[in-house]
Design an enzyme around this catalytic site. Structure first.
Site, short mmCIF file in Angstrom:
data_model
loop_
_atom_site.label_atom_id
_atom_site.label_comp_id
_atom_site.label_asym_id
_atom_site.label_seq_id
_atom_site.Cartn_x
_atom_site.Cartn_y
_atom_site.Cartn_z
N GLY A 92 0.81 -1.22 0.00
CA GLY A 92 0.00 0.00 0.00
C GLY A 92 0.84 1.26 0.00
O GLY A 92 0.49 2.25 -0.65
N THR A 93 1.94 1.24 0.73
CA THR A 93 2.78 2.44 0.82
C THR A 93 3.30 2.83 -0.56
O THR A 93 3.23 4.00 -0.96
CB THR A 93 3.95 2.19 1.79
OG1 THR A 93 3.40 1.85 3.07
CG2 THR A 93 4.84 3.41 1.93
N ASN A 176 -7.85 3.77 8.65
CA ASN A 176 -7.27 2.60 9.29
C ASN A 176 -7.46 2.57 10.80
O ASN A 176 -7.49 1.50 11.39
CB ASN A 176 -5.78 2.49 8.96
CG ASN A 176 -5.04 3.79 9.08
OD1 ASN A 176 -5.40 4.78 8.44
ND2 ASN A 176 -4.03 3.83 9.92
N HIS A 226 -1.64 -7.70 2.28
CA HIS A 226 -1.69 -8.30 3.62
C HIS A 226 -2.84 -7.81 4.48
O HIS A 226 -3.00 -8.22 5.63
CB HIS A 226 -0.35 -8.13 4.34
CG HIS A 226 -0.01 -6.74 4.78
ND1 HIS A 226 -0.02 -6.36 6.11
CD2 HIS A 226 0.38 -5.65 4.10
CE1 HIS A 226 0.36 -5.09 6.21
NE2 HIS A 226 0.61 -4.64 5.00
N THR A 262 11.93 -6.64 -11.59
CA THR A 262 11.47 -7.99 -11.90
C THR A 262 10.11 -8.26 -11.26
O THR A 262 9.92 -7.96 -10.07
CB THR A 262 12.50 -9.02 -11.38
OG1 THR A 262 13.74 -8.76 -12.04
CG2 THR A 262 12.07 -10.45 -11.64
N CYS A 351 1.31 1.01 11.89
CA CYS A 351 2.35 1.44 10.95
C CYS A 351 3.13 2.61 11.52
O CYS A 351 4.13 3.01 10.98
CB CYS A 351 1.72 1.83 9.63
SG CYS A 351 0.77 0.46 8.98
#
Ligand code: PLP
Length: 407
Positions: A92-93, A176, A226, A262, A351
């Site tokens: 998300g960040t 959140n 997550h 990648t 967070c």
């Protein structure tokens, strides 16, 4: 059981009912911080763990690339957008950073003005700190949209803050900490009439709410695996056609040059499998978490000095979130006591570790008292709720009696 093992101060005297558990959390009421990986996502992760480089020009590379593109199509169809609009990120960040910084830099490069950015006062730090960083560098001018006591953004307040140079507005779908939902379609529609794109951080909403990107009207959406049952370390930025975004990473030109690096095929496959599983079980989960949260709220708000925060109307908040303000207890002592009793909870946002004394969200909403966030998820059981109620009923009066219990 070892999932939450962490250090616990040893000098605390034992509490009677809330027995010390050596920091091994038996009750997870912190699903908003991270929710366990769903079996479907775990299976997809393992299936592609040894994938070849998805950009390699050989059979194994092509197989890996097919897995990535199938995951993209599956995610896009679950999110109601085009596969071309899905950019996989590390979480998300990064998705928030890509949308906000990318849009500001693209606007700065194509106009003579310093772009103006408007973000709600209760955005996650992934948006708020990014916006402040951009403003601090002189890359944009920044205004914060105020919220009411429940954390709601008013469309009219937002429109009043627009300038001719406003490049992007960022208002999260669900907060959140409080679980407050915003009226994203109404906001996006009002902004679209003025040609201003809306970015919405939907990281917390994806576990329990259907996300229809096209009908929401948002120009950019951030997601994190997550939070809904995919592993940590993978997310997505939905960047709708027409939104100009300057890439932040440069290199091999993967993901149409927007995000070089990648492809993590296993994580991407797990993201799509987790999103699919979450979507299939979403309605049932939402109903059961609604009941679980109400049960917790009813029992805990009966305790002395405990208030529930966020909107009163259940349709305006996430089913998974219960945010409380507790009078007369020290927030740090509360956090230690609950941790020691084996309850995984949060004082603010996980967070911003150490945010036990309130946060920019509680300040913006004018909330007082020790903050406590209890969040449920797909593994929550009745026994978890029983234990949480039992521990808090025991711990709060003891903490209030204060020094005699916790030194
Ligand atoms: N946005 C919100 C609303 C969040 O709750 C979080 C994580 O807690 C993030 C963004 C960051 O997501 P990630 O942990 O995937 O970087």
């Amino acid at each position: 059981m070892g999932r939450y093992r962490r250090g616990v101060p040893t000098e605390l005297p034992p509490l009677a009912l809330a027995e010390p558990t050596d920091g091994v959390h038996q009750v997870d009421l912190d699903h908003a911080a991270t929710t366990p990986t769903r079996p479907e996502a775990r299976a997809a992760l393992l299936a592609w763990l040894d994938a070849a480089n998805a950009s390699a020009d050989h059979a194994e590379g092509r197989r890996a690339r097919t897995a990535v593109e199938e995951a993209r199509e599956r995610s896009a169809s679950l999110l109601g957008c085009s596969p071309h609009e899905v950019v996989f990120t590390s979480g998300g960040t990064e998705a928030d950073n890509l949308a906000v910084t990318g849009a500001v830099w693209a606007a700065r490069d194509r106009t003579r003005h310093v772009p103006h950015l408007l973000v709600s006062a209760i955005e996650h730090p992934a948006v708020l700190r990014t916006a402040e960083w951009l403003a601090g560098r002189g890359d944009c001018e920044l205004d914060l949209i105020p919220v009411d006591a429940a954390g709601r953004v008013e469309v009219e307040h937002t429109l009043a803050l627009l300038r001719p140079t406003t490049t992007l507005v960022s208002v999260m779908t669900a907060n959140n900490e409080l679980g407050t939902l915003q009226d994203v379609p109404a906001l996006a529609a009002a902004l679209a009439e003025r040609d201003v794109p809306l970015h919405t951080d939907a990281v917390q909403a994806a576990a329990t709410l259907p996300l229809e990107v096209a009908t929401s009207g948002a120009a950019a959406v951030a997601l994190s695996g997550h939070k809904f049952g995919a592993p940590q370390g993978v997310g997505a930025a939905v960047l709708r056609r027409g939104l100009a975004v300057e890439p932040l990473t440069h290199g091999g030109g993967q993901d149409r040059g927007v995000r070089s690096g990648t492809f993590p095929a296993a994580l991407i496959a797990a993201f799509a499998a987790g999103l699919d599983a979450a979507a299939n079980q979403q309605a049932a989960l939402r109903a059961s978490l609604q009941d679980a949260t109400e049960r917790l709220a009813t029992a805990l708000t009966c305790l002395d000095g405990v208030r529930r925060n966020g909107p009163l109307d259940p349709s305006q908040r996430l089913a998974s979130h219960l945010h409380l303000s507790i009078d007369g207890v020290d927030p740090t002592a509360l956090a230690f006591a609950l941790d020691r009793a084996g309850l995984a909870t949060a004082g603010g946002s996980a967070c911003s570790s150490g945010a036990q004394r309130g946060s920019h969200v509680t300040r913006a909403c004018g909330l007082r008292g020790a903050p406590l966030r209890l969040t449920t998820g797909w593994t929550t059981s009745e026994a978890d709720l029983d234990r949480a109620i039992e521990v808090l009923t025991d711990v709060l009066p003891r903490l209030r009696r204060g020094a005699t219990v916790l030194g």
